[in-house]
Enzyme design. Structure first.
Site, PDB file in Angstrom:
ATOM      1  N   GLY A  30       0.818  -1.210   0.000  1.00  0.00           N
ATOM      2  CA  GLY A  30       0.000   0.000   0.000  1.00  0.00           C
ATOM      3  C   GLY A  30       0.850   1.258   0.000  1.00  0.00           C
ATOM      4  O   GLY A  30       1.966   1.269   0.522  1.00  0.00           O
ATOM      5  N   THR A  31       0.290   2.314  -0.581  1.00  0.00           N
ATOM      6  CA  THR A  31       1.025   3.566  -0.745  1.00  0.00           C
ATOM      7  C   THR A  31       0.037   4.675  -1.082  1.00  0.00           C
ATOM      8  O   THR A  31      -1.058   4.415  -1.557  1.00  0.00           O
ATOM      9  CB  THR A  31       2.038   3.446  -1.916  1.00  0.00           C
ATOM     10  N   THR A  32       0.450   5.909  -0.858  1.00  0.00           N
ATOM     11  CA  THR A  32      -0.226   7.064  -1.446  1.00  0.00           C
ATOM     12  C   THR A  32       0.855   7.971  -2.023  1.00  0.00           C
ATOM     13  O   THR A  32       1.749   8.417  -1.295  1.00  0.00           O
ATOM     14  CB  THR A  32      -1.041   7.850  -0.409  1.00  0.00           C
ATOM     15  N   SER A 160      -2.632   2.637  -3.266  1.00  0.00           N
ATOM     16  CA  SER A 160      -3.901   2.181  -2.686  1.00  0.00           C
ATOM     17  C   SER A 160      -4.677   3.316  -2.042  1.00  0.00           C
ATOM     18  O   SER A 160      -5.910   3.325  -2.039  1.00  0.00           O
ATOM     19  CB  SER A 160      -3.622   1.090  -1.638  1.00  0.00           C
TER      20      SER A 160
END
Length: 231
Positions: A30-32, A160
């Site tokens: 997950g990442t932004t 994500s």
């Protein structure tokens, strides 16, 4: 049904979105990540959480990699894949700068990254944003999602956490924002994604790219511009 069988059955029902749809041995990540240009440069932002399923492997990772003097890359997907890709692109760009005697453009960096991602798409899990400043286009942003397509965009968000903030960014972004407004927008948007997405978190790192230099900044977890109710 035995006690062990009931326990395993309950565990399978408790399985969350983090692990559904994954093959055996795979873990979700997950990442932004985000990049927004302004007149005279571009601001890149990212959270710092590296997750493997429900386990946080690194809470202060740097997901913004420098490719050239004024070109940066926001990384999402497999950390190993994106680190290898950015190393390759950085090498090719440095060779190009020596051969041509001038700094490469953001478009050139994006197309090199796109080619690597597309030709190896069956073996990679990488979604990246290439952004920076050059003398041809000024501040510009290119989005390269999974699969290796390459699209120049007025702004780009990925990872994500991006699914939680499309409406926020669409309503807040407008052409002609100055450097301060763009930086505030990036920090606010990433903070909202971190609050809603369990796979994004930690601190907010930003890089402001301008022709006269690059400025790195971070916002610690207790100074985020947005948090869930009750924080």
């Amino acid at each position: 049904m035995s006690r062990v069988e009931r326990y395993m059955n309950n565990q399978s029902h408790m399985e969350g979105a983090e692990s559904r749809g994954l093959k055996p041995g795979e873990v979700s990540t997950g990442t932004t990540i985000m990049a927004v240009p302004f007149d005279g440069g571009v601001v890149l932002g990212a959270d710092s959480r590296v997750s493997t399923g429900t386990y946080i492997a690194n809470r202060v990772s740097d997901k913004i990699a420098q490719l050239s003097e004024h070109i940066f890359c926001c990384r999402s997907g497999s950390a190993a894949d994106t680190q290898a890709l950015t190393d390759y692109v950085k090498h090719y760009l440095s060779q190009l700068a020596i051969e041509t005697g001038r700094q490469p453009t953001v478009k050139t960096a994006a197309h090199i990254m796109k080619r690597l991602c597309y030709e190896n798409k069956d073996n990679l899990m990488a979604g990246v944003i290439i952004a920076g400043w050059d003398e041809v286009e000024g501040g510009s942003v290119y989005n390269i999602p999974l699969g290796g397509s390459c699209i120049k965009m007025p702004f780009a968000i990925g990872g994500s956490g991006s699914t939680y903030i499309y409406g926020l960014v669409d309503s807040s972004f407008q052409e002609g924002l100055d450097e301060g407004a763009v930086r505030d927008l990036v920090k606010k948007s990433v903070a909202h994604a971190m609050a809603r997405d369990g796979s994004s978190g930690g601190i907010i790192r930003t890089v402001t790219v301008k022709p006269d230099g690059n400025t790195r900044d971070y916002t610690s977890g207790n100074n985020l511009p947005y948090g869930p109710a009750g924080w």
